[in-house]
Structures are given as C-alpha cells and as structure tokens.
Design an enzyme around this catalytic site. Structure first.
Site, PDB file in Angstrom:
ATOM      1  N   ASP A 129     -34.116 -27.977 -20.383  1.00  0.00           N
ATOM      2  CA  ASP A 129     -34.460 -28.564 -21.739  1.00  0.00           C
ATOM      3  C   ASP A 129     -34.612 -29.778 -21.940  1.00  0.00           C
ATOM      4  O   ASP A 129     -34.747 -30.573 -22.878  1.00  0.00           O
ATOM      5  CB  ASP A 129     -33.355 -27.884 -22.646  1.00  0.00           C
ATOM      6  CG  ASP A 129     -33.074 -26.394 -22.585  1.00  0.00           C
ATOM      7  OD1 ASP A 129     -34.084 -25.722 -22.164  1.00  0.00           O
ATOM      8  OD2 ASP A 129     -32.005 -25.904 -22.802  1.00  0.00           O
ATOM      9  N   GLY A 172     -36.207 -24.504 -24.440  1.00  0.00           N
ATOM     10  CA  GLY A 172     -35.464 -25.554 -25.056  1.00  0.00           C
ATOM     11  C   GLY A 172     -34.580 -25.687 -25.821  1.00  0.00           C
ATOM     12  O   GLY A 172     -34.039 -26.632 -26.187  1.00  0.00           O
TER      13      GLY A 172
HETATM   14  O1  F6P Z   1     -30.569 -24.059 -21.338  1.00  0.00           O
HETATM   15  C1  F6P Z   1     -31.741 -23.572 -20.477  1.00  0.00           C
HETATM   16  C2  F6P Z   1     -31.987 -22.266 -21.313  1.00  0.00           C
HETATM   17  O2  F6P Z   1     -33.373 -21.793 -20.366  1.00  0.00           O
HETATM   18  C3  F6P Z   1     -32.573 -22.401 -22.555  1.00  0.00           C
HETATM   19  O3  F6P Z   1     -33.737 -23.044 -22.876  1.00  0.00           O
HETATM   20  C4  F6P Z   1     -32.619 -21.100 -23.159  1.00  0.00           C
HETATM   21  O4  F6P Z   1     -32.260 -21.067 -24.597  1.00  0.00           O
HETATM   22  C5  F6P Z   1     -31.353 -20.605 -22.409  1.00  0.00           C
HETATM   23  O5  F6P Z   1     -31.097 -21.175 -21.364  1.00  0.00           O
HETATM   24  C6  F6P Z   1     -31.377 -18.891 -22.122  1.00  0.00           C
HETATM   25  O6  F6P Z   1     -30.374 -18.711 -21.444  1.00  0.00           O
HETATM   26  P1  F6P Z   1     -30.181 -17.278 -20.772  1.00  0.00           P
HETATM   27  O7  F6P Z   1     -30.854 -17.432 -19.249  1.00  0.00           O
HETATM   28  O8  F6P Z   1     -28.668 -17.065 -20.666  1.00  0.00           O
HETATM   29  O9  F6P Z   1     -30.816 -16.256 -21.495  1.00  0.00           O
END
Ligand code: F6P
Length: 348
Positions: A129, A172
C-alpha cells in the site's frame, strides 16, 4: 556469540519479505549471531512458534514471494495476557533483539512494545500500500504497481475491441498509492482514490468528454478504499463484510462493481469490472523491490548490531536511513495532491 535475533513478518504477505529475511539473517549469521524465525507474526511470540534460520534455510529466498516464516494479523495488545507472553517468549528464547517486518499494524505493536516495555526491536517497512510514514517507499509497492500496470495494459485490448469502459479495482486500503501510480503508468482515463474523492458524476463527465473526442473506450482505476461520492453529497463505502480485524480494519473490496453499475447507468456505455485483489501481492518481487528489501534487511541487521532499538529502516531519496518506529507509525502517508494532479492531466 554476540546474541540471538528473532525475525518476524506480520500483516499481509508481500513480495520482498523473503529477501529481507535473507539479508537480516545473512549479515547477522556472518557476525556469528544465532538467527530464529518467529512463525506467523506476533502470534508466534504469543504461542511460542519458532524455527531456526541458518545459511541453508535462507538460500534461494531472494526471488521467492510470500514469507517462509508465515504471517498473521495478530495484535497482542487485543488479547488479555498476550503482551506478557510476548515478553516471556523473548526471555525464554534468549532474544537479544527482534526484527519486525511489517506495515503500520505490525510496526505499531513493535513501537508500543519498545515504548512501554523497552523491548529490543527494530522495524522494516513492508506494504504493497506504500502508506507508511517515515519512508519514501516500502518494499512490495513496486511489484504491486507492476502487476496492476500490466493488467491495465492487457485490459486496454478488450476495452478497445469492444468499445467498453473497463473498471479496474486495485488494493491500497485507505490510500490511493497503487491506483495513482498504476493509473499513471497504464494511462488511465479516470482514477478514483480515497484522498481525492471526485464524484461519480465528475468521473462520468470525463468519460463522456473522451467519447465526444472520438475515443469510444475508457479505463477507470478505482482504489478499494474510495468512497462512492455523489453530487448530492451522498457517500457510500463498499466493504466485504461487517466487523473489523484485531487492528480495527474493515475488509474492503467491491467498490469497482458498484462504480461500474453507476457508470453504465449514467453514461449508457457498456462497462465491465476487474478486481485485481491478492494477485497484486503474489509472486516474485520486481528487481527494485528485491534491492530495496535487501538494503532494508542489511540496515535492520546493522541497527541490531549497534543496539539502536525502537528504530526502523527507511528510504529517504536514494539513501537508506533510520527513523523512529513511533514516528513512522503515528499517521498514514497519503497521496500528496501533486501526484493526483499529475495523473489528472490525462483524465478524459
Ligand atoms: O495491506 C495490504 C492489503 O493487501 C490491502 O491493500 C488490502 O486491503 C488488505 O491487505 C487485504 O487483506 P487480506 O489479505 O487480509 O484480505
């Protein structure tokens, strides 16, 4: 023996994590430290999950995606007694230092442990991000932008052949770094991000303007954290489910679909949506991320060796420096208006 170092990776997996592990371990093993992987982020410290790291284990890691020591979104400050268990584990494992590799959440825990318990920790800034303060760039971001840019390039084919609007939803969280950079690199005709919430009507107007100039296809990049904003003043955040994780984050995703419906309804242009999701985090890091991750890893090992705890490796311009963990996790680094203005010059 100069000491025993634990390494943990927390939060979402990210290209370049293994390259950091390799660099921290390589430099520290060369200095005769013992190096131990803490499995699954802070959960490993709470539940005592450890794995020795030696020259053989770290071989071949540079191009490898994900993290060989696992990760989780565990927050020890959210579970009764968990912080005490982290401190006990550090004692019983005889850790002289811990290297925490993560984003605002993982490093926020590191900053608190250092501030409240004088815990010997140094940080390495990771996140696709790119929203961490104190550093110009985090590793993983370049890879995510490359994946998103390639997707936008490919989507141009269908957009052009079918005279369609193609909406691309990128990750992001609450900042639009990936959207702005990939949108700029891929030549997007409109970009919607949380920091500059242009209205849905304004975005449709850009597309109409473009069609009037004879371009009958468009690419729209939307960041998952963009709040659908309307001229009426109405706003709508699209999330995947109610509730939050241990760090208070909602699960974002789905705004692309809602935006595509809005665009089709308002303009009459046939619209399709592609959600890039975790593809942006997967696979091998770009050369730039491999180099950044390696430089950060070496810096973290040096900070440990110098006993400079509570610090985080950071990139300022082209130089790898160190900043306070507390400062780096105080607030999110949002996209400056100048970056958005640069992208905006090509809207419509
Ligand atoms: O912080 C990295 C990220 O990929 C963000 O862009 C996204 O909102 C989140 O993690 C998704 O998280 P998870 O892998 O827990 O679905």
């Amino acid at each position: 023996m100069p000491g025993r170092i634990g390494i943990l990776t927390g939060g979402g997996d990210c290209p370049g994590l293994n390259a950091v592990i390799r660099a921290v371990a390589r430099r520290s093993l060369d200095r005769a430290y013992e190096v131990v992987g803490v499995r699954e982020g802070w959960r490993g410290m709470v539940d005592g999950l450890f794995q020795p790291l030696d020259y053989r284990t770290i071989s071949g890691l540079l191009p490898r995606g994900g993290t060989i020591i696992g990760t989780s979104r565990t927050n020890p400050f959210k579970t009764e007694g968990a912080v005490g268990r982290v401190l006990e584990a550090a004692e019983s494992e005889r850790f002289t230092a811990l290297v925490a590799i993560g984003g605002e959440d993982t490093l926020g825990v590191a900053a608190r442990l250092h501030g409240e318990h004088a815990f010997p920790v140094v940080g390495v800034p990771k996140t696709i991000d790119n929203d961490l303060s104190g550093t110009d760039y985090t590793f993983g971001f370049d890879t995510a932008v490359s994946v998103a840019t390639e997707a936008i390039d490919r989507l141009h084919t269908t957009a052009e052949s079918h005279n369609r609007v193609m909406v691309v939803e990128v990750m992001g969280r609450h900042t639009g770094w990936i959207a702005v950079m990939s949108g700029l690199a891929g030549g997007a005709d409109a970009i919607l991000i949380p920091e500059q919430p242009i209205t849905v009507e304004a975005a449709c107007e850009e597309l109409r303007r473009r069609h009037e100039r004879g371009k009958d296809f468009s690419i729209v990049v939307v960041s998952e954290g963009y709040e659908l904003t309307y001229e009426s003043g109405g706003k709508r955040t699209v999330t995947q489910e109610a509730g939050t994780d241990q760090f208070g984050h909602v699960r974002l995703g789905g705004v692309g679909e809602a935006l595509a419906r809005d665009i089709e309804e308002r303009t009459g242009y046939e619209t399709r949506v592609t959600v890039l999701g975790h593809v942006q985090r997967g696979g091998s890091p770009t050369p730039r991320d491999r180099v950044l991750a390696t430089r950060f890893g070496l810096k973290a090992a040096d900070l440990v060796h110098e006993g400079r705890f509570g610090r985080m490796a950071a990139l300022h311009g082209d130089a790898v420096v160190d900043v306070s963990l507390e400062e780096a996790t105080r607030e999110l680094k949002t996209v400056p208006p100048e970056w958005y203005d640069t992208a905006r010059a090509f809207f419509g």
